[in-house]
Design a protein around this motif. Structure first.
Motif, short mmCIF file in Angstrom:
data_model
loop_
_atom_site.label_atom_id
_atom_site.label_comp_id
_atom_site.label_asym_id
_atom_site.label_seq_id
_atom_site.Cartn_x
_atom_site.Cartn_y
_atom_site.Cartn_z
N PRO A 1 0.28 -1.22 0.44
CA PRO A 1 -0.29 0.04 0.26
C PRO A 1 0.80 1.18 -0.47
CG PRO A 1 -0.92 -1.55 1.43
CD PRO A 1 0.68 -2.57 1.70
N GLY A 2 0.40 2.70 -0.81
CA GLY A 2 1.13 3.02 -0.80
C GLY A 2 2.45 2.89 -1.62
N GLY A 3 2.79 2.02 -2.62
CA GLY A 3 3.57 1.56 -3.33
C GLY A 3 4.12 2.34 -4.95
N LEU A 4 4.28 2.07 -5.53
CA LEU A 4 4.61 2.35 -7.17
C LEU A 4 4.38 1.19 -8.26
CD1 LEU A 4 6.50 6.27 -7.18
CD2 LEU A 4 3.76 5.54 -6.76
N MET A 5 3.63 1.58 -8.91
CA MET A 5 3.98 0.99 -10.55
C MET A 5 3.75 1.52 -11.76
SD MET A 5 1.08 -2.39 -11.76
CE MET A 5 -0.27 -1.49 -11.70
N LEU A 6 4.65 1.48 -11.98
CA LEU A 6 5.52 2.23 -13.62
C LEU A 6 5.15 1.35 -15.03
CD1 LEU A 6 9.15 3.17 -11.37
CD2 LEU A 6 6.63 4.35 -11.65
N VAL A 7 4.53 1.69 -15.54
CA VAL A 7 3.70 0.55 -16.09
C VAL A 7 4.33 1.48 -17.69
CG1 VAL A 7 1.90 0.32 -17.50
CG2 VAL A 7 1.78 -0.35 -15.29
N ARG A 8 5.05 0.93 -18.95
CA ARG A 8 5.07 1.61 -19.97
C ARG A 8 4.47 0.44 -21.03
NH1 ARG A 8 9.99 1.83 -20.06
NH2 ARG A 8 10.25 3.93 -19.64
N VAL A 9 3.49 1.11 -21.52
CA VAL A 9 2.72 0.25 -23.11
C VAL A 9 2.50 0.25 -24.26
CG1 VAL A 9 0.63 0.47 -21.97
CG2 VAL A 9 0.73 -1.52 -22.93
N ARG A 10 3.36 -0.42 -25.09
CA ARG A 10 2.74 0.10 -26.37
C ARG A 10 1.08 -0.40 -26.28
NH1 ARG A 10 7.05 -2.61 -28.83
NH2 ARG A 10 8.30 -0.78 -28.13
N ASP A 11 0.57 1.16 -27.36
CA ASP A 11 -1.21 1.60 -26.90
C ASP A 11 -1.46 0.74 -27.86
OD1 ASP A 11 -3.16 2.71 -27.15
OD2 ASP A 11 -2.94 4.29 -26.30
N ARG A 12 -2.00 -0.36 -28.12
CA ARG A 12 -3.33 -0.99 -28.86
C ARG A 12 -3.58 0.00 -30.23
NH1 ARG A 12 -7.94 -2.90 -28.90
NH2 ARG A 12 -7.60 -5.37 -29.51
N ASP A 13 -4.36 0.88 -29.50
CA ASP A 13 -5.20 1.87 -30.22
C ASP A 13 -4.03 2.95 -31.07
OD1 ASP A 13 -6.77 0.62 -28.68
OD2 ASP A 13 -7.74 1.47 -27.52
N SER A 14 -3.20 3.12 -30.94
CA SER A 14 -2.08 4.18 -32.07
C SER A 14 -2.25 3.29 -33.03
CB SER A 14 -0.82 4.16 -31.35
OG SER A 14 -0.05 2.77 -30.78
N ALA A 15 -1.71 4.12 -33.96
CA ALA A 15 -1.64 3.88 -35.65
C ALA A 15 -1.06 3.05 -35.52
CB ALA A 15 -1.03 4.56 -36.13
N PHE A 16 0.39 2.71 -35.15
CA PHE A 16 1.44 1.61 -34.36
C PHE A 16 1.22 0.79 -33.76
CE2 PHE A 16 4.90 -0.35 -32.84
CZ PHE A 16 6.45 -0.71 -33.69
N GLY A 17 0.53 0.58 -33.13
CA GLY A 17 -0.33 -0.72 -32.45
C GLY A 17 -1.25 -1.20 -32.89
N ARG A 18 -1.89 -0.09 -34.20
CA ARG A 18 -2.48 -0.76 -34.87
C ARG A 18 -2.28 -2.03 -36.46
NH1 ARG A 18 -8.76 1.94 -35.81
NH2 ARG A 18 -9.48 2.18 -33.85
N LEU A 19 -0.58 -1.12 -36.81
CA LEU A 19 0.02 -2.09 -37.81
C LEU A 19 0.22 -2.86 -37.62
CD1 LEU A 19 1.82 -1.71 -40.13
CD2 LEU A 19 2.84 0.06 -39.21
N ASP A 20 1.09 -3.44 -36.00
CA ASP A 20 1.90 -4.23 -35.02
C ASP A 20 0.68 -4.97 -35.31
OD1 ASP A 20 4.16 -5.40 -34.32
OD2 ASP A 20 3.82 -4.87 -32.20
N ARG A 21 -0.52 -4.99 -35.00
CA ARG A 21 -1.35 -6.01 -34.85
C ARG A 21 -1.94 -6.55 -35.80
NH1 ARG A 21 -6.92 -4.36 -32.17
NH2 ARG A 21 -5.99 -1.76 -33.22
N VAL A 22 -1.56 -5.83 -37.02
CA VAL A 22 -2.64 -6.81 -38.51
C VAL A 22 -0.92 -7.33 -39.32
CG1 VAL A 22 -4.56 -5.47 -38.45
CG2 VAL A 22 -2.93 -4.82 -39.41
N ALA A 23 0.31 -6.05 -39.39
CA ALA A 23 0.63 -6.81 -40.17
C ALA A 23 1.03 -8.18 -40.56
CB ALA A 23 1.64 -5.65 -40.01
#
Length: 250
Positions: free
Chosen positions: A135-157
């Motif tokens: 409790p009180g701790g931090l979660m530091l998250v970095r994610v490639r967004d599936r809804d970005s243009a790159f994310g969509r390209l990465d999903r369908v290519a």
């Protein structure tokens, strides 16, 4: 409401939204600053850090905090090779992230870098990370967004096109579940009673890719009516687990 939370964090919690800032620095600098601030509030403690996805991500900058770092990742050949190359891990566990050892309420910092988009059962795995966080701790998250243009390209290519476009940086095809996006992570945090205290976007993979990828991302953005943005591909979030024992937490 989290004990010691800033006014901005309280406002963000009440509104169910994030504290948005224009990023003047990289997300790695943001994470480092947050770790340093957290450590400064606990000058006589050795921080316990969980590095999730440790086999395929860069180490978190923890200097000058005194830390014990435990890594977890899938038991895959590329993850094993990555772990062997790391010199900052005090302990590590490879295996199914739904079952690898993660004691509850132990870690001060949970670092999750480019893991959420590449694993199935992402929300269940996130639940385990949150449960392992103090409790009180931090979660530091970095994610490639599936809804970005790159994310969509990465999903369908198709696979052959991905191998050409990404060249030497050709990871296994990501899963991109709903939570692997800025909107998905905000919704997840709202449902779990977590506070997103800082959020930044960056070009990330798009910036590291060649001109062809950038042009394709722009084309995807235009064809989607700008619903899939080409302005960024990655999202970085600093998430706090409330200290209030009456808060809705895992």
């Amino acid at each position: 409401m989290p004990n010691g939370a800033t006014l901005r964090e309280r406002t963000a919690t009440l509104r169910g939204v994030t504290e948005l800032r224009t990023p003047p620095i990289s997300d790695s600098d943001v994470f480092h600053r947050r770790v340093r601030e957290y450590a400064d509030e606990r000058p006589y403690e050795r921080l316990r850090v969980l590095d999730a996805g440790c086999g395929r991500s860069a180490p978190l900058d923890l200097h000058p905090a005194e830390c014990h770092v435990t890594g977890v990742d899938d038991d895959l050949p590329e993850a094993r090779a990555g772990v062997r190359a790391r010199r900052d891990l005090d302990a590590w566990h490879l295996g199914d992230l739904r079952t690898v050892p993660m004691p509850p309420r132990v870690y001060d910092i949970v670092h999750v870098s480019h893991l959420i988009e590449r694993v199935p059962h992402a929300e269940l795995i996130l639940d385990r990370f949150v449960a392992a966080l103090r409790p009180g701790g931090l979660m530091l998250v970095r994610v490639r967004d599936r809804d970005s243009a790159f994310g969509r390209l990465d999903r369908v290519a198709p696979g052959w096109l991905r191998s050409v476009l990404w060249q030497r940086d050709t990871p296994p095809r990501p899963v991109y579940e709903r939570v692997a996006s800025a909107a998905g992570m905000r919704a997840y945090c709202l449902m779990r009673g977590l506070v997103v205290v800082e959020e930044h976007t960056s070009a990330g993979m798009t910036a590291r890719s060649g001109t062809i990828v950038r042009l394709l991302c722009r084309a995807v953005g235009v064809l989607s009516g700008n619903r899939a943005t080409s302005a960024y591909s990655d999202v970085a979030m600093v998430i706090r687990k409330p200290e209030n024992r009456y808060a809705r937490i895992i």
